[in-house]
Structure formats: C-alpha cells, structure tokens
Design an enzyme around this catalytic site. Sequence first.
Site, mmCIF file in Angstrom:
data_model
loop_
_atom_site.group_PDB
_atom_site.id
_atom_site.type_symbol
_atom_site.label_atom_id
_atom_site.label_comp_id
_atom_site.label_asym_id
_atom_site.label_seq_id
_atom_site.Cartn_x
_atom_site.Cartn_y
_atom_site.Cartn_z
ATOM 1 C CD GLU A 9 44.450 34.879 21.441
ATOM 2 O OE1 GLU A 9 43.378 35.260 21.948
ATOM 3 O OE2 GLU A 9 44.753 35.049 20.260
ATOM 4 C CG HIS A 42 36.493 41.819 19.007
ATOM 5 N ND1 HIS A 42 37.054 42.195 17.811
ATOM 6 C CD2 HIS A 42 37.352 40.923 19.557
ATOM 7 C CE1 HIS A 42 38.200 41.557 17.656
ATOM 8 N NE2 HIS A 42 38.407 40.789 18.688
ATOM 9 C CD GLU A 43 37.006 39.669 23.037
ATOM 10 O OE1 GLU A 43 37.367 38.538 22.673
ATOM 11 O OE2 GLU A 43 37.717 40.690 22.864
#
Length: 886
Positions: free
Chosen positions: A130, A306-307
Amino acid sequence: MSDKPEAAPNPPVRLAEYRPADYLIDAVRLDISLDRVATRVVSRLELRPNPAGIAGAPLILDGGDLRPFRALLDNQALDLAEVATPDRMIIAHPPARPFTLEVETLLDPSANTRLEGLYRSGSTYCTQCEAEGFRRITYYLDRPDAMSVFTVRIEADKEEAPVLLSNGNPMEKGDLPGGRHYAVWHDPFPKPCYLFALVGGDLGSIEDEFETVSGRKIKLGIYVEKGKEHRAHYAMESLIHAMRWDEFVYGREYDLDVFNIVAVPDFNMGAMENKGLNIFNDKYILAIQETATDGDYVGIETVVAHEYFHNWTGNRITCRDWFQLCLKEGLTVYRDQEFSADQRSRAVGRIANVRTLRASQFPEDAGPLAHNVRPDAYNEINNFYTATVYEKGAEIIRMLRALIGHDAYHNGMALYFERFDGKAATVEDFISCFAESSGRDLSQFFLWYNQAGTPRLKARGAYDAAARTYTLDLSQETPPTPGQPDKKPLLMPIRLGLIGQDGQEIPLVQDNPTSPREAEFGIFELAGTERRIVFKDVPSKPVPSLLRRFSTPAILDVELSEDDLLLLMAHDTDPFNRWQAAQTFATRLMIRSTTLIHAGELPDFNPAFAEALGALIEAGAADPAFAAQMAMLPSESDIARDIGSDVDPDAIFMARRSLRTEISKSLGARLLAVYERLTSDAPFSPDAASAGRRSLRNACLDLYAAGAPADGSDIAMRQFQLGANMTDTMAALSTLCAHATPQRERALDSFFRSHAEEPLIVDKWFSLQAMIPELETLARVKRLTHNHAFSLTNPNRVRALISAFANGNPTGFNAADGAGYRFIAETALKLDEINPQVAARLLSAFRSWRNLESGRRQLARDALESVAGHEKLSPDVRDIVARALA
Ligand code: TRP
Ligand code: ZN
C-alpha cells in the site's frame, strides 16, 4: 515568490476522472524465488476484457522501476523492447477474449531503501504494497478496484529463510535441491494487490488458537526476531480481544484458517493490514515491562486491533480508488478507538483521541496542506495518509453514530457488509446504507467529506430570570481553505447540558424539540448557519456545557467566566468537559501571559485555578488516569494553534513554564503527598488501572519539579535509579530532562549504556534529548546523528530523533535564527535519496509556517524554498513543498 518551484511532472489524479479498468484479472499466480540481490518474480495473470471498460483498449500495466526479463502472451514471447519500460507495460492490441500474460522480473531487495515493494529488514525479506508498492514487484493493474485471487509460491534458501509466509491459507511446502525449499499459499478472497504480502526469514514465533463464534478454529501466529518471542504476548492477547470484540459488537467473524502477524524493525508507518498476514513496525508488537511504557502498551493494543479490524473494513470491502481512503481508514480508526474505549477508560480514551486530533489534524486543516477527508485530486497518494483522512475521518463516523443513534448505525453497518462484501466501494455507497437504515437524507452530512477546514462553532447564552428561560444562540462558520473560498454550513451533532450554580444538572425542557434525541440524549443538531434554542423551567442562571464528548470536531467559541470554568471543572457530569474546562482555563492564562511576556511584562497567574487543579488531583484516587489528564496542561503547540497568527514560540514557552512553576509553587507538598500515596511495590501489570496510577504519580512528580527543580530532580533521580519498569524510568528521565542539572547528563549516559543494544529503547533516549527546550539542543541532535545507534535508513530512528525535534521541540525547531528550519530541510533532502515517504512526512513539520511572526515566517519560507529549488526531488517531497509554498 521569486523562483516558483517546478510544476509536478505528472498531472494530478482526479476523482472526477475515475473510470473502470479495461481489463479484469481473474487470477494471479506468483512464483517468487528469494535472493538477497537477485530475486526472481514470475507473475502469471489470467486476464479478460472488462465488460464495463472500453472494448479493444490497450492493456496498460503499472510498473515501478522494474527490470523485466521476459514476457509471454498466451505463451508467445513478446518483444520486451516494444512493450516494456521500467514504469509501464503496454500491450497495444490484446485479444478480445480471456488470455494469460506471464512476466518475469528481477529485483534487488537489498538495494531497496524506500521500504516499498520487496525489501529486506535486517535479514528478513518482507513487502509493503500500500498504496502503490506492488508495481515495484511486477507489472500489474495497481489500483484497488482490480481484485483478484492470488496463489503464491515462495522459494528460498532453507537456512536463510526457514519461515515463508504469504496471504491466505498454507497449501503445500517441501524441500528442494541445493539447500532450498518452498511454500505455496492460496488466498480464496479476491483482493487488490495493495493487500498482497510476503515474508521470508529466520524468525521466532508464538502461537495461539482462536475459536470463532461459529466454532471454527483459527491458528494465530506472531513472528518476531528470534529471542524476542516473550515480548509478543501482549500483542497476542490484544489480537484475541480484538477478534472477540468484532464478533460481539459488529457481528464480524474471521474468515481464513490462519492469521499471522510479522514484526519487522524497518517500516514506513505503524502497521499494514495485508490479508491474513499483517506486517507490523516491531514498535507496535514488542513489549515487556523492562522495555515498554504504558503508552507503548496502549499503542500495541490499538494498532493490533486497527489492523485486525481492516479485515472487514478495508479487505472484505475495499476502496474503489485511493480517493476513498477514508472509507477504510476513518472507519477503522473509529472502530479501534471504540475498542480501546471498551478495554480501558472511555473518558480518558476520548481525551486522548481529541488531544491527537487537535495536535495533528487541526493544524493541517488550518494551513496550506488542508484537504478534504475525501480529496478530489492528488499528485502523490502517499502524502494523503494524513491526520485528516484518519482522525477527522473517524470523527465523521462518530458524528454519524450520534446523529442516527445506535440501532440505525449498526443496522447501516450490517447493510454495508451485506451489500458490498467482496466489492470495491465508495464513500457514497457507505453513506447510502445509513440513509436507508435511518430513513434520513444525509446529503448535507456528506459535506463533512467534501469540505476542508475546521468549523467554528459560536454559542451565546442569555438567562431570563423572570421567564425562567435560557436562550442559547448557536452559529457556525468555516474559514476558507486552499481552493475552497466559500463554505457551506455543516450538519453538527451538538451534545450539551446545563449545569446549575449548585453544580446540579438541569433537565432540558423545550416547547418544540426538533428530534427525540434532544430530550433523550441531549444531542441537538445545528444544520443551518444559526439556530436558537429556548430552554424552559430553568431555575437559575445555568452554565452551558457544550460539545460534550467533543461531539463535533469544531473550534468552540463560548463566553464562560473563570467561575463558570471552575464550576464545570468540579461538577460537569461529562468528564470530557471537566477536562476541557481545565484546558480552557489554562489556555486563557497562557495566552494572556504570552502577550504580557511579548510586551516585556510579567506573566499572569490565578491561584484559584491552581487550587481547583490541586483538589482534582487529590481527589484523583477514584480515577487516577483521568486526574492525570487534568494535571497535563495544554502543550506549547496547542497554545500556538489557539493564538493562530504572529506566533512567537519563545514567549509561549515562557508563559507555559511560568504557569507550571506557579501551580507547582502553590501546591508544593500536596503534589508530593499524592506522589507518595501512589507509590506501590505491587508487581508490574500493564492494565489500565495500574497504568492510571503510574500516570497520575508521574504527572505529580513532573509538576512538582517545575517549581522545585532541585528537589524534584533528586526524587526523579531516585525513581530513575530504582528502574522499576520502563514507564517509571522514562517518566523520571523526562522530568530530569526538563531541568539543566548535572544529574540529567549522568542519567542520560547511564540509560544509554544500559540499553545501547535495544533500538526501540535507544529511540526513547533520542526523543527525550531532541525535545529538551534549550538552545544547545540542535547541536546535541546533530551530534546524535553520528551516534552508531542512529541511521537515516531506519524510519523509527529518524522519527525518534529528527521528527521529535521538528514536532516536539517548538523553541528548537523555531529557533529565531532559522537554524532549526535549515537543519530539517537539509536532513529531508538527504533522506529523500533514501526514503521519499519518510522525507516528505518530515517536511510536514512546516505545515503551520504561515502562522509564525514575520522573522521566523521568512526563515521558514527560505528553508522550504531551498528544498523546492533542488533539481532532484522525489514526487513525494516535490508535492509537499509545492503545496506548502503555494
Ligand atoms: N493501511 C495502513 C493502516 O493504516 C497504513 C499504511 C498505508 C501503510 N500506507 C502504508 C503502512 C505504507 C506502511 C507503509 O493500517
Ligand atoms: Zn488503517
């Protein structure tokens, strides 16, 4: 401006110009043979024309600095000279039916210092794709709406890389001649290439198992540098808590048979949500009490969650294009904030979120780098992983939840998962689910995505004793931002209450409530430029408590007297606003003092404020973490932001130091008594209650030392020498660093000698020194860049030393002679040749340069122009300096 920076070489990418790809990739097969300097990648793509694209269009694949070796279309060799450049592969006339394209590229992971694509961190091979890193591995449709099913075969030297991981489930592995071996991974869920990952190395691991709500057993693994396995247990616990929470709160179950995390020391950001194989900056995995502070534990819990949460918000449903970045990031930040609030104290969590928002997002929104939460154009997408997309993006979800309520929010989420699973979606797609679940027209609300700048919310109240009414007039205005001169009114959820002079909450009674949520939850909507609300049966003049829980990310302008603020500090039923009242009081004192100091006069003080703060700290036993937040005054940057223009960082520093000194002198021994009372010899535990006690105790010591530097430093030195855990050691060292005593240098030396072999601990040592507010600090920082533990190639080192100076040392960075600006500009230029992403981010320290007083403003501009004038700049740095100077 005399010499204009060159225009960006490529035209900007625009949201309005989106169109679907002309080809679809049904399946990808990657064969990767790892080698330190000559890794071979064979990619076999199964392609076909996209019915939604243009028939007969050329096939254009993205590349990034690639060395192609051979290419075959349906097994027929292509002429490389004709079809390929390092940055592109163009097949002018592809077949109008399904076909395969096989391409071999050769990579040198050891030479990759950008940490994008395939690189080596230490002796581990890893990837970061990303946003646009996959094109540095092979030619591809490197765009998030190109979703495909990946099968990956990795081959490597068995001794060098016994561990071989990729996305999905493991299918096969085995030995090969010549000391090599291989593993095959298959990911059944179609995904964009930015979620591809591969890891190869000699790593240690810990394992666990998670049974999902439907009874499936998932194998969990965390891979770390060998010998550090025992430091991964807190991350594993956090992962299991996050998996349970997402089932319970959002009904989301994990979908593969395995979930792996790999921690590496060289990483551009915090972590990455690659499908089934998250890759982390090891700073957000490794923690034991001897190496990590309570803050580090909080960071790990949050980032691991979060991940993991991205598996549904980002991976199962991904983004149609990079303009939709907030679709996954804002939503996932909101989800991790709520998770953390449920694990710890909700009020303290909210205060921490708002501190971050104000410190990182508000300045962005008020300066030349301001942009929409959903931008409509970009030159370099890497520069849009910003506080605006992440933090303001999360605030939008929180507002949505406040406006439509719990049920409509969760029904809307369920609809979103049902309707867009397996798809690449837009923000419109997402919001349409909530319009449907709530039955509301959310078109005005949508402006939050398309309008930059922090709105100002003005509130004026009037009490009519005879009529027993309280009239509240609300109005809003958003200042212009680059490219957006005229702003429309936003839809704001304003959570409010009224507090009587006796400290009691007054019931909110109105003649014509606009929505049932007003009476029930105290949530009022401001949709137009102005609104008047009249409250009835108000027995005495109330004090308004507005924007409770910070229900809208606005700058609030409300007339409250010092007595009003003291009343709110003591009695507001909303803990966030009790904290806010203290912050507002302190800010006012410091802004007044800044003006006085600037004019050569003595700073201002108010003993009643110190007394109120002292009472709260002493009563803090019930919720020490909250009391510690009360004890932490607004930062110099907070004050600079509130002053807004003609900023003099030296005067602000003196005003803040003076306030802390005066508070300390008037509370004196009372602070020490709380410090003593909170001293404990219980064994260390990172839980929220224990961490809260440590944070209040350390806040008391730090405040005490402000007025009694000699005594305070002695106590800090004793705490440092005791070395009970990293939290208390770092707090002591930080207090020592605030005062130029002989102990300080002794403690710093001893700390380095004890931890020189632990990079993450040395980072703490770099940061503390970089933030010492003294003229000599720049020389110290320059000296530290030559320390053998420092390196420009590791982003954590750069952030610990260089970014800590640029962002955490306002008087140093903004030194009146411009030396701080020049140092950061020069360092960014050196860094640009190594790692453009990190270089560009470092330069965002200049984002508020226009708000400085004229001398510094000119020096900051000179430094930015010296960067802009450089002929060899990365697109990342060129974009940041061009926008900062525009
Ligand atoms: N998607 C990641 C997250 O927020 C962050 C990320 C974006 C990233 N780009 C990156 C991480 C580049 C490392 C390098 O969870
Ligand atoms: Zn994210």
